[in-house]
Write a protein that holds these residues in place. Sequence first.
Motif, PDB file in Angstrom:
ATOM      1  N   ASP A 117     -10.610  53.847 -64.587  1.00 32.29           N
ATOM      2  CA  ASP A 117     -10.594  52.766 -65.580  1.00 32.29           C
ATOM      3  C   ASP A 117     -11.981  52.748 -66.242  1.00 32.29           C
ATOM      4  OD1 ASP A 117     -10.307  50.514 -67.043  1.00 32.29           O
ATOM      5  OD2 ASP A 117     -10.215  49.112 -65.347  1.00 32.29           O
ATOM      6  N   CYS A 118     -12.076  53.423 -67.375  1.00 32.95           N
ATOM      7  CA  CYS A 118     -13.374  53.523 -68.059  1.00 32.95           C
ATOM      8  C   CYS A 118     -13.158  53.510 -69.557  1.00 32.95           C
ATOM      9  CB  CYS A 118     -14.065  54.812 -67.608  1.00 32.95           C
ATOM     10  SG  CYS A 118     -15.640  55.079 -68.423  1.00 32.95           S
ATOM     11  N   PRO A 119     -13.809  52.592 -70.290  1.00 31.00           N
ATOM     12  CA  PRO A 119     -13.646  52.600 -71.753  1.00 31.00           C
ATOM     13  C   PRO A 119     -14.240  53.872 -72.350  1.00 31.00           C
ATOM     14  CG  PRO A 119     -15.306  51.013 -71.105  1.00 31.00           C
ATOM     15  CD  PRO A 119     -14.751  51.573 -69.856  1.00 31.00           C
ATOM     16  N   GLN A 120     -13.702  54.245 -73.514  1.00 37.62           N
ATOM     17  CA  GLN A 120     -14.137  55.522 -74.101  1.00 37.62           C
ATOM     18  C   GLN A 120     -14.727  55.277 -75.485  1.00 37.62           C
ATOM     19  OE1 GLN A 120     -10.889  58.264 -74.535  1.00 37.62           O
ATOM     20  NE2 GLN A 120     -12.222  59.931 -75.103  1.00 37.62           N
ATOM     21  N   PRO A 121     -15.916  55.616 -75.810  1.00 38.53           N
ATOM     22  CA  PRO A 121     -16.957  56.126 -74.916  1.00 38.53           C
ATOM     23  C   PRO A 121     -17.778  54.973 -74.334  1.00 38.53           C
ATOM     24  CG  PRO A 121     -17.693  56.303 -77.173  1.00 38.53           C
ATOM     25  CD  PRO A 121     -16.371  55.598 -77.215  1.00 38.53           C
ATOM     26  N   LEU A 122     -18.456  55.210 -73.234  1.00 40.32           N
ATOM     27  CA  LEU A 122     -19.372  54.215 -72.633  1.00 40.32           C
ATOM     28  C   LEU A 122     -20.653  54.964 -72.268  1.00 40.32           C
ATOM     29  CD1 LEU A 122     -19.789  51.313 -71.562  1.00 40.32           C
ATOM     30  CD2 LEU A 122     -18.868  52.081 -69.389  1.00 40.32           C
ATOM     31  N   TYR A 123     -21.718  54.625 -72.989  1.00 38.28           N
ATOM     32  CA  TYR A 123     -22.958  55.390 -72.786  1.00 38.28           C
ATOM     33  C   TYR A 123     -23.911  54.677 -71.824  1.00 38.28           C
ATOM     34  CZ  TYR A 123     -21.554  58.478 -76.571  1.00 38.28           C
ATOM     35  OH  TYR A 123     -20.883  59.389 -77.314  1.00 38.28           O
ATOM     36  N   LEU A 124     -24.593  55.486 -71.047  1.00 41.95           N
ATOM     37  CA  LEU A 124     -25.621  54.983 -70.125  1.00 41.95           C
ATOM     38  C   LEU A 124     -26.800  55.939 -70.176  1.00 41.95           C
ATOM     39  CD1 LEU A 124     -26.549  53.122 -67.747  1.00 41.95           C
ATOM     40  CD2 LEU A 124     -25.438  54.720 -66.207  1.00 41.95           C
ATOM     41  N   LYS A 125     -28.011  55.374 -70.304  1.00 45.65           N
ATOM     42  CA  LYS A 125     -29.201  56.225 -70.334  1.00 45.65           C
ATOM     43  C   LYS A 125     -29.576  56.565 -68.894  1.00 45.65           C
ATOM     44  CE  LYS A 125     -33.413  56.852 -72.885  1.00 45.65           C
ATOM     45  NZ  LYS A 125     -34.515  56.282 -73.590  1.00 45.65           N
ATOM     46  N   THR A 126     -29.314  57.811 -68.517  1.00 45.50           N
ATOM     47  CA  THR A 126     -29.567  58.218 -67.134  1.00 45.50           C
ATOM     48  C   THR A 126     -29.719  59.742 -67.045  1.00 45.50           C
ATOM     49  OG1 THR A 126     -28.728  58.056 -64.900  1.00 45.50           O
ATOM     50  CG2 THR A 126     -27.085  58.298 -66.591  1.00 45.50           C
ATOM     51  N   ASN A 127     -29.929  60.219 -65.819  1.00 42.95           N
ATOM     52  CA  ASN A 127     -29.988  61.665 -65.616  1.00 42.95           C
ATOM     53  C   ASN A 127     -28.575  62.144 -65.241  1.00 42.95           C
ATOM     54  OD1 ASN A 127     -30.259  64.058 -63.611  1.00 42.95           O
ATOM     55  ND2 ASN A 127     -32.165  64.044 -64.764  1.00 42.95           N
ATOM     56  N   ARG A 128     -28.015  63.016 -66.052  1.00 45.79           N
ATOM     57  CA  ARG A 128     -26.616  63.432 -65.915  1.00 45.79           C
ATOM     58  C   ARG A 128     -26.333  64.068 -64.545  1.00 45.79           C
ATOM     59  NH1 ARG A 128     -22.502  64.107 -69.488  1.00 45.79           N
ATOM     60  NH2 ARG A 128     -20.835  65.473 -68.742  1.00 45.79           N
ATOM     61  N   GLU A 129     -27.183  64.992 -64.132  1.00 48.49           N
ATOM     62  CA  GLU A 129     -26.942  65.746 -62.897  1.00 48.49           C
ATOM     63  C   GLU A 129     -26.973  64.836 -61.671  1.00 48.49           C
ATOM     64  OE1 GLU A 129     -25.845  68.831 -62.300  1.00 48.49           O
ATOM     65  OE2 GLU A 129     -25.585  68.696 -64.472  1.00 48.49           O
ATOM     66  N   LYS A 130     -27.966  63.948 -61.645  1.00 54.39           N
ATOM     67  CA  LYS A 130     -28.103  63.069 -60.483  1.00 54.39           C
ATOM     68  C   LYS A 130     -26.948  62.072 -60.418  1.00 54.39           C
ATOM     69  CE  LYS A 130     -31.870  65.014 -59.290  1.00 54.39           C
ATOM     70  NZ  LYS A 130     -31.737  66.057 -58.261  1.00 54.39           N
TER      71      LYS A 130
END
Lengths: 428, 139
Positions: free
Chosen positions: A318-331
């Motif tokens: 259950d995730c809205p599209q798109p939902l952005y978060l400033k983070t490190n992708r790999e971690k």
Amino acid sequence: MRPYKGLLLFLFVLSFFMLFNIYRLHRFALEAASRLLETRGFDIAVNLEFLLQDKGLQDKQLFKNILNSLCWPDLAYLALIREDGSIVLHSNPNLIGHRLNPSSIRDIFKTKHPRYYYQPLLTQEKVFVFDFPCHLHEKKKIRYFLLRVALHPYPAFQVIKQARLQIGIMLFVLVFLWALAIYVWRLWQKNLVLQQRIWRQRQLASLGEMAAILAHEIRNPLAKIKGFAQLHKERLGEAIFGKRPLNAQLFIDLQIGLSTIVENTAQLERLANELLTFAREEKFKEEEVDLFSLCQEVIEELKHLSVWSEKNPVLSVDCPQPLYLKTNREKMKQVLINLLQNALEAIEKGGEIKLMAKKERRRIILSVCNNGPIIPPSEQTKIFQPFFTTKAKGTGLGLAIAKKWVEAIGGEIDVESHPNRTCFVMRF
Amino acid sequence: MRKITLLYLFLFFLFLLYSSFVFANWTRCYDPNTEVTVQGKITFFDPYHRGGPQRFWLQVDDKRILVFLAPWWFLEKKKITFKVGDEVEVVGCKFYNDAGQICLIARKVVDLTTQKTYIFRHPNGTPCWRGKRHQRPYQ
């Protein structure tokens, strides 16, 4: 800025303002007292001038009577002095006729301006003297005289006394504040030392605990490796020297034993890798990550794990599209894999797993829920501690690594466990 | 031990403070400039007072005046005594003490009830208990 530096700065500013106010208050009080005496002296002198103009200089008891009446209790003495310094009238009639040093009064007769000053008396009191030049009739002639009005300054100095009392109180408060600040600072320093000592003791305790767990984690697979290695060494030896037949059963047993050794070596390797991951200090590069696509990617990777095919879970996203978060992708990806893998291991076969992401006010909330067994409250507090595990083959570092990375990214992670539902909630 | 020493030092300091107040009035001299004559009723007199000069409180209208007389032994020698309620006329120099009270250093006291006159100082202000060689002229 450290807190005591702020306190020190505040105290310095406060002290400066208080001392400035004290200085101003003292100056104001001195000026007020002086003005009060000047005005009083002038008033009395003008009144007396009128009286003398009216009554003349014949009444030698005039000043004495004024003083004896005590109607002006602050009046110290009165004198009327000629230009040559001789006293014409005085509040003490015994002094009439005495002569003062003319040079001390010459400039008043010259300038015809009043003068005021403080005169020390034999009573050790300094009286305020107001010398007032006035013209009066003497023997049908107008002559200049010096009318001297001496005042006890005590009543006027009450203003200064009150001001000094205020100043004393202000200084006391200032000293008290400084003493309090020094006391607080010393307490703070003591507290700091105590905190450091406690922290060091905790570090030592956790280090000991970690070493014990680590030794236990290493010793188990090592014991298996050693046991199987010794067993098959003996069996092979017996086979070589003809005590045991070299048949297919021996090779099958050897194969099983070597598989166990490899499996346990792999477990040790994984433990070493996870330990390194946990201990390593890393700096992350942050970027805008679409959580929807990240969730899809994680699920695709998860489907390749053996545990997925074992449990065959019902997974909903259950995730809205798109939902952005400033983070490190790999971690972030690794954290989600850890949590989902944890959920997979916790559920029964065909259990439910729910991956949710949403934006609430200004925060992004990510949660991984499963319908596995409830985590008791006593274990909920320990679940993120390193080496804490309830599984037979777990290292106990997965959730500890997840917590470390979530906090490094700038978020927080919690566990909420209710009957039929356990959720790991991350807030960014 | 240290505390006892500190206590003694504190007491000594208090004694110095007290004596400075007591002897402050002794060291004051008579200034004829501020001489006045007042008449009133004695409201307080302690004939056994020994710390500092003998004195009495005088009520003049609505004002209370502290009158300093002479050392106790001088009063005893001259057999001078006063009673509360006596009407007196005091000639003396006026000043304000540190407590803000109006004070007089008496030169002459006339007991109006007995019409006796007591001289404590010579007209120039020098004390009668000191002898002639200490007398000084008017300043």
